[in-house]
Design a protein around this motif. Structure first.
Motif, PDB file in Angstrom:
ATOM      1  N   TYR A  17       9.966   8.962  -3.543  1.00 42.32           N
ATOM      2  CA  TYR A  17       9.321   7.915  -2.759  1.00 42.32           C
ATOM      3  C   TYR A  17      10.374   6.926  -2.299  1.00 42.32           C
ATOM      4  CZ  TYR A  17       4.955   9.751  -4.584  1.00 42.32           C
ATOM      5  OH  TYR A  17       3.909  10.573  -4.904  1.00 42.32           O
ATOM      6  N   SER A  18      10.175   6.347  -1.124  1.00 42.92           N
ATOM      7  CA  SER A  18      11.116   5.372  -0.574  1.00 42.92           C
ATOM      8  C   SER A  18      10.880   3.993  -1.186  1.00 42.92           C
ATOM      9  CB  SER A  18      10.941   5.281   0.945  1.00 42.92           C
ATOM     10  OG  SER A  18       9.696   4.664   1.262  1.00 42.92           O
ATOM     11  N   ALA A  19      11.842   3.108  -0.971  1.00 43.93           N
ATOM     12  CA  ALA A  19      11.693   1.723  -1.421  1.00 43.93           C
ATOM     13  C   ALA A  19      10.467   1.093  -0.756  1.00 43.93           C
ATOM     14  CB  ALA A  19      12.948   0.925  -1.091  1.00 43.93           C
ATOM     15  N   GLU A  20      10.233   1.411   0.513  1.00 45.52           N
ATOM     16  CA  GLU A  20       9.065   0.878   1.225  1.00 45.52           C
ATOM     17  C   GLU A  20       7.766   1.364   0.584  1.00 45.52           C
ATOM     18  OE1 GLU A  20       6.825  -1.312   3.871  1.00 45.52           O
ATOM     19  OE2 GLU A  20       8.987  -1.421   3.567  1.00 45.52           O
ATOM     20  N   GLN A  21       7.725   2.612   0.149  1.00 46.55           N
ATOM     21  CA  GLN A  21       6.532   3.130  -0.518  1.00 46.55           C
ATOM     22  C   GLN A  21       6.306   2.441  -1.859  1.00 46.55           C
ATOM     23  OE1 GLN A  21       7.934   7.193   0.055  1.00 46.55           O
ATOM     24  NE2 GLN A  21       5.877   7.722   0.801  1.00 46.55           N
ATOM     25  N   TYR A  35       3.368  -1.558  -5.168  1.00 50.42           N
ATOM     26  CA  TYR A  35       3.315  -2.760  -6.000  1.00 50.42           C
ATOM     27  C   TYR A  35       2.490  -3.862  -5.354  1.00 50.42           C
ATOM     28  CZ  TYR A  35       6.562  -0.802  -9.334  1.00 50.42           C
ATOM     29  OH  TYR A  35       7.135  -0.004 -10.294  1.00 50.42           O
ATOM     30  N   ALA A  36       2.579  -3.999  -4.048  1.00 47.05           N
ATOM     31  CA  ALA A  36       1.762  -5.018  -3.374  1.00 47.05           C
ATOM     32  C   ALA A  36       0.281  -4.726  -3.598  1.00 47.05           C
ATOM     33  CB  ALA A  36       2.099  -5.060  -1.886  1.00 47.05           C
ATOM     34  N   SER A  37      -0.116  -3.479  -3.445  1.00 43.06           N
ATOM     35  CA  SER A  37      -1.531  -3.162  -3.642  1.00 43.06           C
ATOM     36  C   SER A  37      -1.925  -3.304  -5.116  1.00 43.06           C
ATOM     37  CB  SER A  37      -1.854  -1.756  -3.130  1.00 43.06           C
ATOM     38  OG  SER A  37      -1.201  -0.775  -3.885  1.00 43.06           O
ATOM     39  N   ARG A  38      -1.035  -2.915  -6.013  1.00 40.01           N
ATOM     40  CA  ARG A  38      -1.350  -2.980  -7.447  1.00 40.01           C
ATOM     41  C   ARG A  38      -1.458  -4.414  -7.952  1.00 40.01           C
ATOM     42  NH1 ARG A  38       2.121  -0.441 -12.488  1.00 40.01           N
ATOM     43  NH2 ARG A  38       0.800  -1.329 -14.088  1.00 40.01           N
ATOM     44  N   LEU A  90      -1.140  -7.454  -5.958  1.00 38.25           N
ATOM     45  CA  LEU A  90      -1.675  -8.476  -5.055  1.00 38.25           C
ATOM     46  C   LEU A  90      -3.045  -8.109  -4.499  1.00 38.25           C
ATOM     47  CD1 LEU A  90       1.578  -9.285  -3.046  1.00 38.25           C
ATOM     48  CD2 LEU A  90       0.689 -10.449  -5.085  1.00 38.25           C
ATOM     49  N   GLY A  91      -3.388  -6.840  -4.593  1.00 33.47           N
ATOM     50  CA  GLY A  91      -4.673  -6.395  -4.066  1.00 33.47           C
ATOM     51  C   GLY A  91      -4.576  -5.953  -2.615  1.00 33.47           C
ATOM     52  N   CYS A  92      -5.708  -5.602  -2.064  1.00 37.02           N
ATOM     53  CA  CYS A  92      -5.777  -5.086  -0.696  1.00 37.02           C
ATOM     54  C   CYS A  92      -6.925  -5.751   0.045  1.00 37.02           C
ATOM     55  CB  CYS A  92      -6.013  -3.579  -0.703  1.00 37.02           C
ATOM     56  SG  CYS A  92      -4.696  -2.621  -1.443  1.00 37.02           S
ATOM     57  N   ASP A  93      -6.847  -5.669   1.376  1.00 38.29           N
ATOM     58  CA  ASP A  93      -7.930  -6.129   2.235  1.00 38.29           C
ATOM     59  C   ASP A  93      -8.417  -4.946   3.058  1.00 38.29           C
ATOM     60  OD1 ASP A  93      -7.848  -8.940   1.554  1.00 38.29           O
ATOM     61  OD2 ASP A  93      -5.979  -9.044   2.688  1.00 38.29           O
ATOM     62  N   ASP A  94      -9.727  -4.837   3.219  1.00 30.30           N
ATOM     63  CA  ASP A  94     -10.304  -3.820   4.083  1.00 30.30           C
ATOM     64  C   ASP A  94     -10.465  -4.411   5.480  1.00 30.30           C
ATOM     65  OD1 ASP A  94     -10.470  -1.909   2.089  1.00 30.30           O
ATOM     66  OD2 ASP A  94     -12.503  -2.478   1.516  1.00 30.30           O
ATOM     67  N   VAL A  95      -9.925  -3.692   6.469  1.00 27.99           N
ATOM     68  CA  VAL A  95      -9.984  -4.142   7.858  1.00 27.99           C
ATOM     69  C   VAL A  95     -10.815  -3.144   8.651  1.00 27.99           C
ATOM     70  CG1 VAL A  95      -8.603  -4.642   9.907  1.00 27.99           C
ATOM     71  CG2 VAL A  95      -7.715  -5.220   7.644  1.00 27.99           C
ATOM     72  N   LYS A  96     -11.865  -3.632   9.278  1.00 25.05           N
ATOM     73  CA  LYS A  96     -12.729  -2.783  10.089  1.00 25.05           C
ATOM     74  C   LYS A  96     -12.050  -2.526  11.428  1.00 25.05           C
ATOM     75  CE  LYS A  96     -17.142  -1.333  10.545  1.00 25.05           C
ATOM     76  NZ  LYS A  96     -17.814  -0.419   9.693  1.00 25.05           N
ATOM     77  N   LEU A  97     -11.963  -1.259  11.824  1.00 25.79           N
ATOM     78  CA  LEU A  97     -11.326  -0.872  13.073  1.00 25.79           C
ATOM     79  C   LEU A  97     -12.371  -0.656  14.172  1.00 25.79           C
ATOM     80  CD1 LEU A  97      -8.751   1.703  11.638  1.00 25.79           C
ATOM     81  CD2 LEU A  97      -8.383  -0.707  12.170  1.00 25.79           C
ATOM     82  N   PRO A  98     -11.945  -0.725  15.439  1.00 26.94           N
ATOM     83  CA  PRO A  98     -12.896  -0.543  16.547  1.00 26.94           C
ATOM     84  C   PRO A  98     -13.630   0.801  16.526  1.00 26.94           C
ATOM     85  CG  PRO A  98     -10.830  -1.438  17.368  1.00 26.94           C
ATOM     86  CD  PRO A  98     -10.611  -1.085  15.915  1.00 26.94           C
ATOM     87  N   LEU A 155      -9.776   0.425   7.288  1.00 29.69           N
ATOM     88  CA  LEU A 155      -8.413   0.641   6.833  1.00 29.69           C
ATOM     89  C   LEU A 155      -8.137  -0.327   5.695  1.00 29.69           C
ATOM     90  CD1 LEU A 155      -5.728   2.134   7.475  1.00 29.69           C
ATOM     91  CD2 LEU A 155      -5.175   0.248   8.990  1.00 29.69           C
ATOM     92  N   THR A 156      -7.651   0.194   4.584  1.00 31.93           N
ATOM     93  CA  THR A 156      -7.306  -0.643   3.436  1.00 31.93           C
ATOM     94  C   THR A 156      -5.816  -0.958   3.513  1.00 31.93           C
ATOM     95  OG1 THR A 156      -9.047   0.369   2.114  1.00 31.93           O
ATOM     96  CG2 THR A 156      -7.303  -0.783   0.919  1.00 31.93           C
ATOM     97  N   ILE A 157      -5.496  -2.254   3.577  1.00 29.81           N
ATOM     98  CA  ILE A 157      -4.120  -2.700   3.744  1.00 29.81           C
ATOM     99  C   ILE A 157      -3.710  -3.568   2.557  1.00 29.81           C
ATOM    100  CG2 ILE A 157      -2.546  -4.039   5.200  1.00 29.81           C
ATOM    101  CD1 ILE A 157      -4.385  -3.387   7.545  1.00 29.81           C
ATOM    102  N   PRO A 158      -2.576  -3.231   1.908  1.00 30.39           N
ATOM    103  CA  PRO A 158      -2.104  -4.079   0.806  1.00 30.39           C
ATOM    104  C   PRO A 158      -1.773  -5.488   1.315  1.00 30.39           C
ATOM    105  CG  PRO A 158      -0.892  -2.000   0.863  1.00 30.39           C
ATOM    106  CD  PRO A 158      -1.703  -2.073   2.121  1.00 30.39           C
ATOM    107  N   ARG A 159      -2.059  -6.475   0.501  1.00 34.71           N
ATOM    108  CA  ARG A 159      -1.681  -7.848   0.851  1.00 34.71           C
ATOM    109  C   ARG A 159      -0.157  -7.957   0.836  1.00 34.71           C
ATOM    110  NH1 ARG A 159      -6.243  -9.626  -2.905  1.00 34.71           N
ATOM    111  NH2 ARG A 159      -7.978  -9.707  -1.442  1.00 34.71           N
ATOM    112  N   GLY A 160       0.381  -8.802   1.680  1.00 33.80           N
ATOM    113  CA  GLY A 160       1.825  -8.935   1.798  1.00 33.80           C
ATOM    114  C   GLY A 160       2.410  -9.963   0.850  1.00 33.80           C
ATOM    115  N   THR A 161       3.705  -9.851   0.658  1.00 28.96           N
ATOM    116  CA  THR A 161       4.417 -10.801  -0.191  1.00 28.96           C
ATOM    117  C   THR A 161       4.909 -12.008   0.606  1.00 28.96           C
ATOM    118  OG1 THR A 161       6.464  -9.567   0.149  1.00 28.96           O
ATOM    119  CG2 THR A 161       5.180  -9.032  -1.824  1.00 28.96           C
ATOM    120  N   ALA A 162       4.941 -11.913   1.924  1.00 29.46           N
ATOM    121  CA  ALA A 162       5.512 -12.980   2.760  1.00 29.46           C
ATOM    122  C   ALA A 162       4.773 -14.305   2.623  1.00 29.46           C
ATOM    123  CB  ALA A 162       5.532 -12.548   4.225  1.00 29.46           C
TER     124      ALA A 162
END
Length: 84
Positions: A20-24, A29-32, A34-42, A47-54
């Protein structure tokens, strides 16, 4: 230090025999931790997106990084292995 640790993990670890890459690892870790947000697409899908560290403040990022380091250590990867 954070990205250096993730790159070291990408070099050393092969969970289930898969590289696995560093990005993976970052997304994992972000999902584990910080959690994730579900985003409804058109198209109606979600789509489940991990919360960011920024958006983390210094104390929050420190706690997050401590959790990542602890998990890395459990897997046998330590910051002390990084070149000086």
């Amino acid at each position: 230090m954070y990205w250096s640790l993730l790159h070291l993990m990408a070099e050393k670890l092969r969970p289930g025999g898969i590289a696995y890459s560093a990005e993976q690892f970052h997304k994992y870790y972000a999902s584990r931790f910080l959690g994730c947000d579900d985003v409804k697409l058109p198209n109606g899908k979600t789509l489940t997106i991990p919360r960011g560290t920024a958006s983390l403040d210094v104390a929050e990022f420190s706690d997050y990084f401590d959790a990542v380091q602890a998990d890395a250590a459990e897997r046998g990867v330590h910051l002390s292995e990084l070149p000086a």
